[in-house]
Design a protein around this motif. Structure first.
Motif, PDB file in Angstrom:
ATOM      1  N   ASN A 102      44.998  45.053  42.032  1.00 45.12           N
ATOM      2  CA  ASN A 102      45.880  45.748  42.957  1.00 45.12           C
ATOM      3  C   ASN A 102      46.468  44.698  43.883  1.00 45.12           C
ATOM      4  O   ASN A 102      45.736  43.931  44.504  1.00 45.12           O
ATOM      5  N   SER A 103      47.775  44.628  43.973  1.00 38.20           N
ATOM      6  CA  SER A 103      48.423  43.571  44.761  1.00 38.20           C
ATOM      7  C   SER A 103      48.211  43.726  46.262  1.00 38.20           C
ATOM      8  O   SER A 103      48.417  42.773  47.012  1.00 38.20           O
ATOM      9  N   TYR A 104      47.797  44.884  46.715  1.00 38.60           N
ATOM     10  CA  TYR A 104      47.534  45.098  48.139  1.00 38.60           C
ATOM     11  C   TYR A 104      46.056  44.954  48.480  1.00 38.60           C
ATOM     12  O   TYR A 104      45.715  44.673  49.613  1.00 38.60           O
ATOM     13  N   ASP A 105      45.188  45.191  47.499  1.00 41.89           N
ATOM     14  CA  ASP A 105      43.749  45.150  47.751  1.00 41.89           C
ATOM     15  C   ASP A 105      43.046  44.616  46.503  1.00 41.89           C
ATOM     16  O   ASP A 105      42.738  45.378  45.583  1.00 41.89           O
ATOM     17  N   ASN A 106      42.782  43.312  46.486  1.00 35.26           N
ATOM     18  CA  ASN A 106      42.168  42.684  45.317  1.00 35.26           C
ATOM     19  C   ASN A 106      40.755  43.180  45.046  1.00 35.26           C
ATOM     20  O   ASN A 106      40.248  43.019  43.941  1.00 35.26           O
ATOM     21  N   SER A 107      40.093  43.769  46.039  1.00 38.58           N
ATOM     22  CA  SER A 107      38.731  44.252  45.819  1.00 38.58           C
ATOM     23  C   SER A 107      38.724  45.619  45.121  1.00 38.58           C
ATOM     24  O   SER A 107      37.681  46.081  44.682  1.00 38.58           O
ATOM     25  N   ARG A 108      39.881  46.245  45.010  1.00 35.03           N
ATOM     26  CA  ARG A 108      39.981  47.561  44.360  1.00 35.03           C
ATOM     27  C   ARG A 108      39.760  47.379  42.857  1.00 35.03           C
ATOM     28  O   ARG A 108      40.387  46.559  42.218  1.00 35.03           O
ATOM     29  N   THR A 111      39.769  50.201  37.427  1.00 30.50           N
ATOM     30  CA  THR A 111      39.688  51.618  37.066  1.00 30.50           C
ATOM     31  C   THR A 111      40.322  52.520  38.125  1.00 30.50           C
ATOM     32  O   THR A 111      40.731  53.631  37.821  1.00 30.50           O
ATOM     33  N   SER A 112      40.415  52.044  39.358  1.00 30.21           N
ATOM     34  CA  SER A 112      41.091  52.806  40.412  1.00 30.21           C
ATOM     35  C   SER A 112      42.570  52.453  40.492  1.00 30.21           C
ATOM     36  O   SER A 112      43.362  53.228  41.019  1.00 30.21           O
ATOM     37  N   THR A 113      42.931  51.297  39.968  1.00 33.88           N
ATOM     38  CA  THR A 113      44.302  50.812  40.090  1.00 33.88           C
ATOM     39  C   THR A 113      45.253  51.520  39.136  1.00 33.88           C
ATOM     40  O   THR A 113      46.420  51.693  39.437  1.00 33.88           O
ATOM     41  N   VAL A 114      44.770  51.929  37.973  1.00 36.12           N
ATOM     42  CA  VAL A 114      45.583  52.681  37.012  1.00 36.12           C
ATOM     43  C   VAL A 114      44.954  54.059  36.881  1.00 36.12           C
ATOM     44  O   VAL A 114      43.817  54.181  36.454  1.00 36.12           O
ATOM     45  N   GLN A 115      45.721  55.090  37.263  1.00 35.63           N
ATOM     46  CA  GLN A 115      45.177  56.449  37.293  1.00 35.63           C
ATOM     47  C   GLN A 115      46.086  57.411  36.546  1.00 35.63           C
ATOM     48  O   GLN A 115      47.292  57.222  36.498  1.00 35.63           O
ATOM     49  N   ALA A 116      45.474  58.450  36.004  1.00 35.98           N
ATOM     50  CA  ALA A 116      46.230  59.556  35.412  1.00 35.98           C
ATOM     51  C   ALA A 116      46.278  60.683  36.432  1.00 35.98           C
ATOM     52  O   ALA A 116      45.288  60.964  37.100  1.00 35.98           O
ATOM     53  N   GLN A 117      47.432  61.272  36.573  1.00 35.32           N
ATOM     54  CA  GLN A 117      47.585  62.425  37.464  1.00 35.32           C
ATOM     55  C   GLN A 117      48.309  63.511  36.681  1.00 35.32           C
ATOM     56  O   GLN A 117      49.224  63.227  35.905  1.00 35.32           O
ATOM     57  N   ALA A 118      47.910  64.754  36.878  1.00 40.56           N
ATOM     58  CA  ALA A 118      48.534  65.882  36.186  1.00 40.56           C
ATOM     59  C   ALA A 118      49.954  66.101  36.696  1.00 40.56           C
ATOM     60  O   ALA A 118      50.248  65.867  37.870  1.00 40.56           O
ATOM     61  N   LEU A 119      50.795  66.535  35.816  1.00 46.90           N
ATOM     62  CA  LEU A 119      52.187  66.826  36.135  1.00 46.90           C
ATOM     63  C   LEU A 119      52.255  67.876  37.236  1.00 46.90           C
ATOM     64  O   LEU A 119      51.587  68.893  37.174  1.00 46.90           O
ATOM     65  N   VAL A 138      45.337  57.805  45.653  1.00 47.79           N
ATOM     66  CA  VAL A 138      46.213  56.741  45.161  1.00 47.79           C
ATOM     67  C   VAL A 138      46.592  55.872  46.345  1.00 47.79           C
ATOM     68  O   VAL A 138      47.104  56.360  47.350  1.00 47.79           O
ATOM     69  N   GLU A 139      46.320  54.586  46.229  1.00 55.25           N
ATOM     70  CA  GLU A 139      46.576  53.642  47.316  1.00 55.25           C
ATOM     71  C   GLU A 139      47.782  52.773  47.002  1.00 55.25           C
ATOM     72  O   GLU A 139      48.259  52.731  45.859  1.00 55.25           O
ATOM     73  N   LEU A 140      48.262  52.060  48.013  1.00 61.97           N
ATOM     74  CA  LEU A 140      49.361  51.115  47.803  1.00 61.97           C
ATOM     75  C   LEU A 140      48.984  50.155  46.686  1.00 61.97           C
ATOM     76  O   LEU A 140      47.869  49.631  46.652  1.00 61.97           O
ATOM     77  N   GLY A 141      49.897  49.919  45.762  1.00 64.36           N
ATOM     78  CA  GLY A 141      49.662  49.002  44.656  1.00 64.36           C
ATOM     79  C   GLY A 141      49.095  49.651  43.411  1.00 64.36           C
ATOM     80  O   GLY A 141      48.969  49.003  42.383  1.00 64.36           O
ATOM     81  N   ASP A 142      48.749  50.941  43.478  1.00 63.64           N
ATOM     82  CA  ASP A 142      48.199  51.631  42.311  1.00 63.64           C
ATOM     83  C   ASP A 142      49.308  52.078  41.365  1.00 63.64           C
ATOM     84  O   ASP A 142      50.437  52.337  41.784  1.00 63.64           O
ATOM     85  N   ILE A 143      48.941  52.203  40.092  1.00 63.82           N
ATOM     86  CA  ILE A 143      49.838  52.694  39.052  1.00 63.82           C
ATOM     87  C   ILE A 143      49.398  54.112  38.716  1.00 63.82           C
ATOM     88  O   ILE A 143      48.204  54.381  38.546  1.00 63.82           O
TER      89      ILE A 143
END
Length: 183
Positions: A102-108, A111-119, A138-143
């Protein structure tokens, strides 16, 4: 004979204060410029990460159409496997994005950086307007991979990233054609 010599040794207090003031202004301007540079770099990295995930889905769609094996295995047999399970497996050890940062939080964790969300109805398909707030968790820098509630053949996925919006709020962004339909 000149009794009063007019020799200067050092700086006057006024000269010293002027130099300190000018230095302070230069430092303040450079700090603001540097912070802008850091923010734009973080946004570029986040956008690039989202594009990488989107391109992986696009190429994997072609692989699946050719009846070839897909790695990770959770992405092989949709709808038998869930779309959310496929997305979650991408950042697991052995997955194609296991080293994502995560470009905003390298400690993230990846598995938290790429998430699936329902439509949801609040998201607009194929728009980069950034009008939707990032979902909870979902945090800054997440996909975010937008997945339908029930995966099926010809399922369309859209790819988003969470970044700073106006006023520093967490806002979802996407680009035109960041959509992949798995057949």
């Amino acid at each position: 004979m000149n009794i009063f010599k007019n020799e200067r040794q050092g700086f006057s207090l006024t000269e010293l204060l002027v130099v300190i003031a000018i230095t302070g202004v230069l430092v303040a301007v450079s700090v603001v410029g540097y912070q802008g540079y850091i923010d734009s770099t973080r946004k570029s990295v986040t956008e690039s990460n989202a594009l990488s995930v989107q391109q992986w889905f696009r190429s994997t769609s072609s692989v699946r159409q050719a009846a070839l094996e897909v790695n990770p295995s959770a992405c092989r047999n949709l709808p038998t496997n869930t779309a959310a399970g496929c997305v979650a497996s991408l950042t697991q050890p052995g997955g194609p994005f296991q080293n994502f940062k995560n470009s905003y939080d390298n400690s993230r964790a990846p598995t938290s950086t790429v998430q699936a969300q329902a439509l949801t109805t609040g998201w607009t398909q194929a728009s980069d307007s950034g009008t939707t707030a990032c979902p909870s968790g979902v945090e800054l820098g997440d996909i975010v991979v937008e997945v339908p509630i029930a995966a099926s053949v010809n399922t369309t996925y859209e790819f988003w990233y969470c970044d700073k919006g106006s006023g520093g709020s967490k806002t979802l962004y996407t680009k035109d054609n960041w959509i992949v339909t798995w057949e």
